[in-house]
Scaffold this active site. Structure first.
Site, PDB file in Angstrom:
ATOM      1  N   ARG A   1      -5.522 -47.842 -23.553  1.00 21.84           N
ATOM      2  CA  ARG A   1      -5.528 -49.150 -22.736  1.00 21.84           C
ATOM      3  C   ARG A   1      -6.845 -50.010 -22.827  1.00 21.84           C
ATOM      4  NH1 ARG A   1      -6.848 -44.685 -19.563  1.00 21.84           N
ATOM      5  NH2 ARG A   1      -5.731 -43.477 -17.857  1.00 21.84           N
TER       6      ARG A   1
ATOM      7  N   CYS B   1       3.187 -40.717 -19.021  1.00 27.06           N
ATOM      8  CA  CYS B   1       1.292 -41.281 -18.757  1.00 27.06           C
ATOM      9  C   CYS B   1       0.681 -40.835 -17.896  1.00 27.06           C
ATOM     10  CB  CYS B   1       1.043 -41.713 -20.396  1.00 27.06           C
ATOM     11  SG  CYS B   1       1.305 -43.927 -19.658  1.00 27.06           S
TER      12      CYS B   1
ATOM     13  N   GLY C   1      -8.157  -8.087   4.990  1.00 26.22           N
ATOM     14  CA  GLY C   1      -8.935  -7.800   6.102  1.00 26.22           C
ATOM     15  C   GLY C   1      -8.570  -8.827   7.518  1.00 26.22           C
TER      16      GLY C   1
ATOM     17  N   GLY D   1       5.325 -44.245 -16.049  1.00 28.20           N
ATOM     18  CA  GLY D   1       4.378 -44.953 -15.626  1.00 28.20           C
ATOM     19  C   GLY D   1       4.107 -44.003 -14.359  1.00 28.20           C
TER      20      GLY D   1
ATOM     21  N   ARG E   1      -3.987  -1.338  -6.422  1.00 30.11           N
ATOM     22  CA  ARG E   1      -2.614  -2.784  -6.560  1.00 30.11           C
ATOM     23  C   ARG E   1      -3.406  -2.960  -7.496  1.00 30.11           C
ATOM     24  NH1 ARG E   1      -6.035  -4.800  -0.563  1.00 30.11           N
ATOM     25  NH2 ARG E   1      -7.985  -4.776  -1.786  1.00 30.11           N
TER      26      ARG E   1
ATOM     27  N   LYS F   1       0.984  -0.960  -0.055  1.00 29.91           N
ATOM     28  CA  LYS F   1       0.405  -0.676   0.287  1.00 29.91           C
ATOM     29  C   LYS F   1       0.776   1.110  -0.003  1.00 29.91           C
ATOM     30  CE  LYS F   1      -3.405  -0.375   2.842  1.00 29.91           C
ATOM     31  NZ  LYS F   1      -5.035  -0.218   2.682  1.00 29.91           N
TER      32      LYS F   1
ATOM     33  N   ARG G   1      -3.284   3.184   8.460  1.00 30.77           N
ATOM     34  CA  ARG G   1      -3.079   1.398   7.788  1.00 30.77           C
ATOM     35  C   ARG G   1      -2.016   0.913   8.045  1.00 30.77           C
ATOM     36  NH1 ARG G   1      -7.944   2.351   4.201  1.00 30.77           N
ATOM     37  NH2 ARG G   1      -8.418   4.891   4.087  1.00 30.77           N
TER      38      ARG G   1
ATOM     39  N   ASN H   1       1.864 -43.134 -12.011  1.00 33.59           N
ATOM     40  CA  ASN H   1       1.329 -43.746 -10.957  1.00 33.59           C
ATOM     41  C   ASN H   1       1.705 -45.227  -9.978  1.00 33.59           C
ATOM     42  OD1 ASN H   1      -0.712 -41.546 -11.165  1.00 33.59           O
ATOM     43  ND2 ASN H   1      -2.126 -43.164 -12.396  1.00 33.59           N
ATOM     44  N   ASP H   2       1.927 -46.022 -11.432  1.00 30.14           N
ATOM     45  CA  ASP H   2       2.869 -47.549 -10.253  1.00 30.14           C
ATOM     46  C   ASP H   2       3.949 -47.160  -9.626  1.00 30.14           C
ATOM     47  OD1 ASP H   2       1.287 -49.979 -10.581  1.00 30.14           O
ATOM     48  OD2 ASP H   2       1.106 -49.426 -12.498  1.00 30.14           O
TER      49      ASP H   2
ATOM     50  N   SER I   1       7.778 -44.350 -22.036  1.00 29.97           N
ATOM     51  CA  SER I   1       6.080 -43.641 -21.170  1.00 29.97           C
ATOM     52  C   SER I   1       6.767 -43.919 -20.267  1.00 29.97           C
ATOM     53  CB  SER I   1       5.406 -44.023 -21.633  1.00 29.97           C
ATOM     54  OG  SER I   1       4.225 -43.231 -21.340  1.00 29.97           O
TER      55      SER I   1
ATOM     56  N   TYR J   1       7.666 -35.232 -24.175  1.00 24.26           N
ATOM     57  CA  TYR J   1       5.318 -35.270 -24.089  1.00 24.26           C
ATOM     58  C   TYR J   1       5.053 -35.714 -22.881  1.00 24.26           C
ATOM     59  CZ  TYR J   1       4.811 -40.004 -24.711  1.00 24.26           C
ATOM     60  OH  TYR J   1       4.819 -41.216 -25.203  1.00 24.26           O
TER      61      TYR J   1
ATOM     62  N   MET K   1      -5.754  -7.711   8.838  1.00 23.37           N
ATOM     63  CA  MET K   1      -4.534  -6.469  10.078  1.00 23.37           C
ATOM     64  C   MET K   1      -5.594  -5.698  10.404  1.00 23.37           C
ATOM     65  SD  MET K   1      -0.716  -7.721   9.645  1.00 23.37           S
ATOM     66  CE  MET K   1      -0.543  -6.621   7.703  1.00 23.37           C
TER      67      MET K   1
ATOM     68  N   HIS L   1      -9.713 -32.331   7.316  1.00 24.59           N
ATOM     69  CA  HIS L   1      -9.627 -34.484   6.342  1.00 24.59           C
ATOM     70  C   HIS L   1     -10.925 -33.427   5.844  1.00 24.59           C
ATOM     71  CE1 HIS L   1     -12.235 -37.902   6.011  1.00 24.59           C
ATOM     72  NE2 HIS L   1     -11.003 -38.550   5.751  1.00 24.59           N
TER      73      HIS L   1
ATOM     74  N   GLU M   1       7.880 -48.056 -15.498  1.00 23.91           N
ATOM     75  CA  GLU M   1       7.029 -47.504 -14.133  1.00 23.91           C
ATOM     76  C   GLU M   1       6.541 -48.594 -12.978  1.00 23.91           C
ATOM     77  OE1 GLU M   1       2.617 -49.266 -15.582  1.00 23.91           O
ATOM     78  OE2 GLU M   1       3.450 -50.308 -16.769  1.00 23.91           O
TER      79      GLU M   1
END
Lengths: 899, 899
Positions: free
Chosen positions: B577, B855, B112, B789, B347, B33, B103, B791-792, B787, B875, B114, B470, B768
């Site tokens: 797949r 992938c 909001g 993998g 701002r 500010k 301020r 996840n695995d 490629s 890629y 401070m 959670h 993977e």
């Protein structure tokens, strides 16, 4: 001048010069047998004159499409001339005929795999000359019969049975048991018939020209290198296929020339137990094959000493000379021809594990070899002998004498097994588990569907399959004695019987099988477990201890295990699995209460009951390992392992829903099922276990640490020198250690303050998740020690669930050679080993004094121990029984790779 | 001279010199500010005179235990003198009083969080002087009332409610709704009562000395940096805690001095949709807080243009000036005091995703910023906006006008959700799955036991919990809109109702919740899915494409997916797949026949039925992706996924055993159960799947390759430019590729020979499994492309089963900050990333032109895309909807790290 393909036995120096001096290269060129014969000549031993056609010649012959290379035949002829000169006899000369043998001899011994022809040089003319010379018509015709029979089958491919049938007819007519009891006339007729058979089968006359015999025999030996038996043997023994075999042409000497002649084989020491006595078999008036074939009852060497004391004395002196020269127990073939001793072969003797140990120790004590050499001469697997029951050798001999030796197959998984025969997996499992029977499972071959039966059996026997058959792989994997490929055995699964040579054996009959030797007996034979306190073994291991740099610790969950481990030489406990203590019957209900607790209070109450049990467990371990470290792993397995199985509960609940709807019994089961289902995980191996449990149920691991430190304090008060190492399992991220270790550290301090005692403890972690290895540098910031858990590390690095895979596709992979070996048996060096290497380097970069070990089954595997040595680990920890193996393997690794 | 703690707004050059020139450092020193005000002064904009107390002063004050550092107060006094000089007014002088605001202003905006105090300088004496000067008694007493109220609560910690109750009483007595409608006398009485409250609560008089007011207000702002709200905000926004706040003392200007005065806030462009028009709220005769508080109905900026055309024109010019200067849309506060325009703050404006995209594109088109800057200004997650249904903004406004806005909570998981309220997980799941209802699950807070209900719900609402609760974690994880921490909401689970301000909502009532803003409405509000064909988005993405080096491919199993992916800009298919095709209802029975086949013939027959289906699938893909690569992964999942579940069968068999013993129905089920049990694996994720299946059932993958190559040949014949890439999953060892790829290569060649067509195909593998990454150098000997993998790879590197963990301990880990983030959402760089790095380097060392992609879900995650860029991948491949996000993220990565 053309390349030199042939060396006289006397030209060993020339051969050695050609290959550049090393004795190993001489063996490669001349084969083991040829080199040995030449070497004995150099040592002035009585070896019949002769020569060796080199392995190079064999390779050249095979490479050229089975054509002799230029110069070879001329050199063989020249060598024959030299041999004639040395013996004073002439090849093919009826007046003084030279006879020779033609034997294969590769660099590495391949017993029985390649071909031999004896008595080359006999024909109608030389036979007559020999009769005139020796006056022993029967000996000569017996020799001639042998030549036609051997040459016919080995060189000319006439089926052996064709000859055998003729002999059997004559024996039957004459009413005699042994060929040596046939009359001269019979032998003459037989020889004539053999020649007719050769002509019938091959369309060719039996060659009467001795030189034709020699050339054809040489070629036959060359070709036998690529025979199916030889190739299979090399595959099984990991011998290269491009070595080729040498051919040894050696003057025949005859042990079958009368009562002043004989032949025998011996070892310079007893190769069963290692006693330093000459042991062997001897026959008067016989040729070598009579000793080996088992058709005549042989004499012991002590008998020879009585009958031919002079010859025996000469032989004894030669044995000492050869042992001193080769610095190894020798396996010697000899012949006495009319009072003259000839040595026909010497080679290092094969021996049992027990003998290998005693011989190595004795030779070191005799000053023949160094203690280091003694250690290297015993293989770690030899020590395995002491861990399994074995047949009593005399009991086996007695059984053989009683005619109970049924057959010999491939010895694919060692150890002795005695049990009742059954023919399918379900029965095997049922008999073993429900009826408590010892079972031998007999199948034509096995498939994955048989595994449950195989695992329940004491031993496995199949009529088909080789060393890498399914049966062999499963058996070795699970340490079950097995004999496979017993072709003589006809298994009739439907008929519940097995037949050998027409004798029928039925389900329930007792068999004994020796997986170490491949023998199968049709009776119960006593077994005994060798005494690991064998003083020779202990001596050898003490020498190994001085050589090794790797520590050898043991995995032990109970004080008795710890004491045994210490007795076997363990220098610490590398793994105590605390969960085993939870599985005990009287504790399990409390453990289940703890798991199923709905409130912290309920859980704490259950933990309070478990605390004294755990404390007592640790107390015993600490006392047993006074002065040595004890590594205690905090709770590791998924909780559901402590609960009834979901499948069982599902069936029970379904039944109760139909029979007792609305009953309190049903409600209770439903509640339990629901709790078990809530904890069910699709892949428990990758689930809530290890440190994750400690973080999820902090009070559980806190109780364990309290038990450890309370026990440590109590022991310290009693003067025990305690070194607890608290190990956190399954760490993947440094933050897990930060949270868990800090909480436990606080508990440890609290206990020590309560007890008013300081204990010297450490916190460390298992490295068993790939990420832990990859980020070991961070993890070492918290962990004071690492212990590789290579079972889990292998599972995750390979993406293979051990439980599933070892009964499924992993065996298929090993069978198809997709994996060179089972990565759960020996550490996969390229993958898992690479992660370990990173972890060691990064861990020590962070904490230079980081202690690093390995616990789990690889810790007792010699190949893995070699890797651990190279990676610079501080110790391996294995099951107590494997500690001696590990001590020896660690010494081997240090000798092989330096300290 | 002491350190300089205070800078006049006019001293910005001096401040800049002190910090070394960078504007970022000026913002750090003066706060956003203060720096903005100073900057506007430099730009000759009408900013009221004043000064800034630096963040250094704040930090020194806090470090010294809340003591002003030496020189600070003296410098503030001097700055007040300068301000007096600039304004011609005197602080505390009744004849011409200077009033100031105080301020906070930190480096990063914390709206909001401070404190602010207005109208500092008023006391009984200056109030009188102000009345004399302005002749506006009501304005002056209103200002005085505001000072006492704000100062009392902010500086002296009097509860706000204490003041509010008094105001409410007066409003009630006067029968007015707004404080501004209270009479002068009422304001006087109220102010007096406020002072009494201050005295009562704090035991101290309200300070009448303006300098005391100034000093205490300065300290209050300093202290507010460490207020709980501010700390929480910084934790949530990842703002460092050691920055401190500056304090801005600024001459008061008054929008509440009559009809020629006013105040407003505006953005220089529409921040909802991005239209290039000034948008904002304006009030005649009001102070700023009246606009913000929402107590008065504000006017639009177009109203101001009509009412105050001159002022509006000035303001419009200033807007252009500031936008040109900052090259960003500005959020401006302004006040008109008796016909004079003052700018109080500027701002960068916050905006919606849609607006961010349009503004960036417009500004680039206007030449204000470069196209590169436009690309960097839009965050990849902004594009996510286009993927989820959103509430129609006008429908929300209308609902708010109808009073249906129930409350605003924490916006923890974005998107719009409309459904019927329920209060427990079981009902939520039942309603959603059995009754097809849209459900909003409402709970006080959630636990792991609620997850099944949360996953079935359209939206989640809790009265407690914060951004890492959670509920928030689960919702974000599964992309379910959620609002949490709605303190006004009382949830009565037992009573099946929720209460807000006494109004009761019952189970089954309709709620709409906006997870993007945190708003909750008590009605059904229309949603719409934004049009991804938004021309601004398309333009921006085309610019991004020119900047990025990473290719962006898509995962697509069906031709329709492939077409959509291509429409979104995918440059290839990175993953098809094949098993999804097997799951289709009419194919599944044949697939089951194939799996359960007892002979090769049975299996081949089933495969022959499947072949044309597969060929047709691939045919469609190739046509959709004409000229672009299509990567087809051979069958991957464990076979049991295609079979009925073991648990279901177990229950069915148990029931049949009791009801229909001996029936053929039972026998069939038992056979099926037995087959399923035989295939059961303890850890299927680490079991018989991927290439292991191909090796175990060679005919299956052979059929797939036949289908691929047949389709490719057929398409080629039709003139389609086909680039099939056949991908082998789950490789762990080079030998797996050797066996599988060689067999499939032969099949491919056979098909091409049959068809008489050559197709340009490749064989590659997924990386993977950790071992594949560790031995990538070997694997690249066979594989023509890799490629990842992830996840695995993440599952195995971490040893975490995704299915189990994301509903279990992984959330606990993220909640406890043991893991900084979910490794299944963004690639774990230290672990999984390290393996990827090794694999890229080793793979390319073996095969320099090795194409490497990724992938799986990480391929659409911006943070992971950044890593993939750094690792040098060719890629990323992601779901078609994520292609636009990936294109933008790839451009960001290229800009951040270079090409």
């Amino acid at each position: 001048m053309s390349h030199k393909w042939v060396y006289l036995f006397t030209e060993v120096d020339e051969a050695q010069q050609y290959v550049g001096g090393s004795w190993d290269s001489v063996r490669a060129l001349l084969g083991g047998k040829g080199a040995g014969l030449a070497d004995m000549i150099r040592g002035k031993l009585p070896v019949p004159p002769g020569f060796t056609v080199t392995t190079e010649a064999c390779n050249a012959y095979l490479a050229a499409g089975e054509q002799f290379p230029a110069g070879l035949w001329e050199q063989e002829l020249a060598a024959m001339k030299a041999t004639e000169a040395a013996t004073g006899k002439v090849f093919g000369d009826p007046s003084n005929p030279l006879l020779v043998s033609c034997r294969s001899g590769a660099k590495f011994s391949m017993p029985g795999m390649m071909d031999t022809v004896l008595n080359i040089g006999l024909n109608e003319a030389t036979v007559a000359g020999m009769v005139a010379l020796t006056g022993n018509e029967k000996f000569v015709y017996d020799s001639y019969r042998r030549l036609v029979q051997m040459f016919g089958s080995v060189v000319m491919d006439v089926p052996k049975d064709d000859f055998e049938k003729v002999l059997e007819t004559y024996r039957h007519q004459a009413g005699v048991a042994s060929d040596s009891d046939l009359s001269v006339d019979a032998l003459k007729e037989i020889t004539a018939q053999f020649k007719q058979i050769v002509k019938q089968v091959t369309g060719q006359d039996f060659p009467s020209d001795p030189y034709d015999q020699l050339k054809l025999a040489t070629e036959a030996v060359f070709r036998s290198w690529n025979g199916k038996r030889a190739i299979d043997y090399r595959n099984a023994s990991k011998i290269a296929h491009d070595l080729g075999t040498a051919v040894n042409i050696c003057t025949m000497v005859f042990g079958n020339m009368g009562q002043d002649s004989g032949t025998g084989v011996l070892t310079t020491r007893d190769v069963s137990h290692g006693d330093p006595n000459i042991e062997g078999d001897f026959l008067i008036n016989a040729q070598g094959e009579d000793v080996v074939s088992g058709t005549r009852q042989t004499m012991q060497m002590s008998d020879m000493k009585a009958i031919m004391p002079v010859m025996y004395e000469q032989l004894e002196a030669i044995c000492h000379q050869l042992e001193n020269y080769y610095r190894e127990t020798q396996d010697i073939e000899f012949t006495v021809e009319r009072g003259t001793l000839w040595i026909l072969q010497t080679r290092n003797a094969k021996r049992t594990a027990q003998a290998a140990i005693r011989i190595a120790v004795d030779m070191a004590d005799e000053g023949l070899i160094s203690r280091t050499e003694a250690v290297t001469r015993v293989q770690p697997w030899d020590v395995d002998f002491y861990l399994h029951p074995q047949f009593d050798i005399n009991a086996k001999k007695a059984a053989t004498a009683r005619g109970e030796l049924l057959a010999v197959g491939l010895n694919v998984s060692p150890g002795a097994a005695v049990g009742q025969v059954t023919f399918d997996a379900d029965t095997a499992e049922h008999w073993a588990k429900e009826e408590g029977k010892a079972v031998i499972m007999v199948r034509p071959e096995t498939t994955p569907n048989d595994v449950h039966g195989m695992l329940a059996a004491k031993g496995i026997l199949t009529s088909r399959g080789g060393r890498t058959s399914h049966a062999a792989l499963v058996a070795r994997q699970f340490g079950i004695p097995a004999v496979v490929g017993v072709a003589a055995l006809e298994v009739d699964v439907e008929g519940r019987k097995a037949t050998v040579n027409g004798v029928v054996y039925r389900e329930g009959d007792w068999f004994s099988l020796d997986g170490t030797t491949g023998e199968i007996f049709t009776s119960k034979i006593d077994t005994k477990t060798p005494d690991i306190d064998d003083p020779y073994l202990l001596k050898l291991l003490s020498w190994a201890d001085e050589l090794r740099t790797l520590g050898v610790w043991a995995n032990a969950d109970y004080p008795a295990d710890a004491r045994r481990a210490r007795q076997f030489g363990a220098e610490g406990i590398g793994l105590t699995r605390t969960e085993h203590m939870f599985f005990e019957t009287h504790r399990l209900p409390t453990v289940q209460k703890m798991i199923l607790a709905k409130t912290e209070e309920e859980r704490d109450a259950a933990l309070a009951v478990l605390l004294p049990f755990q404390r007592e467990d640790f107390d015993g371990l600490f006392r047993a390992m006074d002065t040595l470290p004890v590594t205690i792993r905090l709770i590791d397995p998924p909780m559901h392992e402590f609960l009834p199985s979901q499948e069982t509960l599902l069936v029970e609940v379904t039944e109760l829903r139909m029979t007792k709807p609305g009953s309190p019994e049903l409600a209770a089961k439903e509640a339990l099922l629901s709790a078990v289902q809530a904890m069910h995980e699709a892949n428990p191996m990758l689930g809530l276990r290890g440190v994750r449990l400690g973080i999820h149920f902090p009070s559980l691991t806190r109780m364990q640490v309290r038990a450890i430190i309370e026990a440590a304090c109590d022991c310290t008060k009693d003067g025990v020198d305690v070194h607890p190492k608290i190990m956190i399992p399954l760490t993947a991220h440094i933050n897990e250690l930060k949270v868990q270790q800090s909480a436990l550290e606080a508990e440890a301090k609290a206990v020590m303050a309560e007890k008013g005692i300081e204990v010297n403890y450490q916190f460390g972690t298992m490295i068993e998740i790939p990420r832990a290895a990859l980020t070991a540098g961070q993890i070492a910031e918290m962990a004071q020690f690492f212990s590789f858990g290579t079972n889990d590390l292998t599972q995750m690095t390979f993406g293979i669930s051990r439980d599933d895979a070892e009964k499924g596709f992993l065996l298929e992979y090993i069978d198809k050679k997709i994996l060179p070996e089972n990565p759960f048996a020996s550490i996969d060096e390229a993958g898992v080993g690479a992660l370990m290497d990173m972890a060691v380097k990064a861990g020590r970069a962070t904490r230079s004094d980081l202690e690093i070990g390995i616990c789990g089954e690889h810790g007792g595997d010699p190949q893995s121990i070699d890797l651990c040595h190279r990676l610079g680990l501080d110790y391996v920890s294995c099951s107590p029984f494997r500690v001696p193996i590990a001590r020896l393997a660690a010494a081997h690794a240090a000798l092989k790779h330096g300290k």
